[in-house]
Design a protein around this motif. Sequence first.
Motif, mmCIF file in Angstrom:
data_model
loop_
_atom_site.group_PDB
_atom_site.id
_atom_site.type_symbol
_atom_site.label_atom_id
_atom_site.label_comp_id
_atom_site.label_asym_id
_atom_site.label_seq_id
_atom_site.Cartn_x
_atom_site.Cartn_y
_atom_site.Cartn_z
ATOM 1 N N ASN A 231 -3.655 3.000 -4.923
ATOM 2 C CA ASN A 231 -2.467 2.965 -4.080
ATOM 3 C C ASN A 231 -2.095 1.556 -3.635
ATOM 4 O O ASN A 231 -1.360 1.379 -2.667
ATOM 5 C CB ASN A 231 -2.679 3.873 -2.865
ATOM 6 C CG ASN A 231 -2.702 5.321 -3.261
ATOM 7 O OD1 ASN A 231 -1.666 5.916 -3.536
ATOM 8 N ND2 ASN A 231 -3.888 5.896 -3.353
ATOM 9 N N THR A 232 -2.601 0.549 -4.326
ATOM 10 C CA THR A 232 -2.300 -0.846 -4.023
ATOM 11 C C THR A 232 -1.599 -1.472 -5.218
ATOM 12 O O THR A 232 -2.069 -1.366 -6.349
ATOM 13 C CB THR A 232 -3.601 -1.620 -3.723
ATOM 14 O OG1 THR A 232 -4.242 -1.022 -2.598
ATOM 15 C CG2 THR A 232 -3.307 -3.074 -3.424
ATOM 16 N N HIS A 233 -0.466 -2.109 -4.954
ATOM 17 C CA HIS A 233 0.330 -2.719 -6.017
ATOM 18 C C HIS A 233 0.954 -4.010 -5.500
ATOM 19 O O HIS A 233 1.046 -4.222 -4.305
ATOM 20 C CB HIS A 233 1.447 -1.768 -6.466
ATOM 21 C CG HIS A 233 0.971 -0.390 -6.765
ATOM 22 N ND1 HIS A 233 0.274 -0.073 -7.905
ATOM 23 C CD2 HIS A 233 1.054 0.757 -6.058
ATOM 24 C CE1 HIS A 233 -0.031 1.211 -7.898
ATOM 25 N NE2 HIS A 233 0.429 1.735 -6.780
ATOM 26 N N PHE A 234 1.422 -4.828 -6.424
ATOM 27 C CA PHE A 234 2.201 -5.997 -6.022
ATOM 28 C C PHE A 234 3.591 -5.518 -5.622
ATOM 29 O O PHE A 234 4.130 -4.585 -6.202
ATOM 30 C CB PHE A 234 2.310 -7.012 -7.166
ATOM 31 C CG PHE A 234 1.046 -7.775 -7.413
ATOM 32 C CD1 PHE A 234 0.583 -8.690 -6.477
ATOM 33 C CD2 PHE A 234 0.320 -7.588 -8.566
ATOM 34 C CE1 PHE A 234 -0.573 -9.398 -6.680
ATOM 35 C CE2 PHE A 234 -0.847 -8.295 -8.795
ATOM 36 C CZ PHE A 234 -1.299 -9.199 -7.847
ATOM 37 N N GLU A 235 4.170 -6.174 -4.646
ATOM 38 C CA GLU A 235 5.509 -5.824 -4.178
ATOM 39 C C GLU A 235 6.493 -5.915 -5.344
ATOM 40 O O GLU A 235 6.519 -6.900 -6.078
ATOM 41 C CB GLU A 235 5.914 -6.782 -3.060
ATOM 42 C CG GLU A 235 7.150 -6.368 -2.324
ATOM 43 C CD GLU A 235 7.360 -7.219 -1.090
ATOM 44 O OE1 GLU A 235 7.450 -6.647 0.003
ATOM 45 O OE2 GLU A 235 7.432 -8.455 -1.241
ATOM 46 N N SER B 232 -3.320 0.633 -10.842
ATOM 47 C CA SER B 232 -4.420 -0.145 -10.285
ATOM 48 C C SER B 232 -5.659 0.724 -10.315
ATOM 49 O O SER B 232 -5.605 1.891 -9.959
ATOM 50 C CB SER B 232 -4.123 -0.537 -8.833
ATOM 51 O OG SER B 232 -2.930 -1.278 -8.759
ATOM 52 N N THR B 233 -6.781 0.163 -10.740
ATOM 53 C CA THR B 233 -8.015 0.943 -10.799
ATOM 54 C C THR B 233 -9.188 0.117 -10.310
ATOM 55 O O THR B 233 -9.152 -1.107 -10.298
ATOM 56 C CB THR B 233 -8.324 1.414 -12.233
ATOM 57 O OG1 THR B 233 -8.452 0.266 -13.069
ATOM 58 C CG2 THR B 233 -7.243 2.320 -12.770
ATOM 59 N N PHE C 114 0.860 -1.179 0.000
ATOM 60 C CA PHE C 114 0.000 0.000 0.000
ATOM 61 C C PHE C 114 0.896 1.228 0.000
ATOM 62 O O PHE C 114 1.684 1.420 0.916
ATOM 63 C CB PHE C 114 -0.900 -0.030 1.238
ATOM 64 C CG PHE C 114 -1.946 1.035 1.266
ATOM 65 C CD1 PHE C 114 -2.988 1.016 0.358
ATOM 66 C CD2 PHE C 114 -1.895 2.048 2.202
ATOM 67 C CE1 PHE C 114 -3.971 1.974 0.380
ATOM 68 C CE2 PHE C 114 -2.871 3.018 2.239
ATOM 69 C CZ PHE C 114 -3.914 2.981 1.332
ATOM 70 N N THR C 115 0.779 2.068 -1.029
ATOM 71 C CA THR C 115 1.676 3.220 -1.164
ATOM 72 C C THR C 115 1.011 4.543 -0.819
ATOM 73 O O THR C 115 1.649 5.584 -0.882
ATOM 74 C CB THR C 115 2.226 3.300 -2.605
ATOM 75 O OG1 THR C 115 1.125 3.377 -3.519
ATOM 76 C CG2 THR C 115 3.089 2.092 -2.925
#
Length: 124
Positions: A104-108, A115-116, A63-64
Amino acid sequence: MAEAAVMANESKYTVGMFKSFLIRFVNHLLSFLSLGLLKPVVLWWQMKTEVENTYIDGKKLVFTGTIGAFYKKYIIWLLLSWVTFSIYAWFVLPKKTIEWQCENTHFEGEEGGVSTFDGTAGQI
């Protein structure tokens, strides 16, 4: 805290029942005691905890989103809710919150991706 062991093709949520309950309890308590001023802070904390304890196909999500960025957005959304006599809060605010979380969520290791959330408020 130690990372949970997750197999390559396994999807898993690693927050236990007690921690999940505690997060929601603190969320409601702080929101109530602060007359809603801390609602964005505890929502951000809940989103961050849920995302960072989720694995999809063995890949960890990160989470960024920052607390400051979410607080600013949330204040704008609350003002729009106030102006529209809570219509915005009932029909748009849940969707906007999920959209912001997804953005604000991505794979590490893949933070540059997009992401949408393309659903509607009625699908939430």
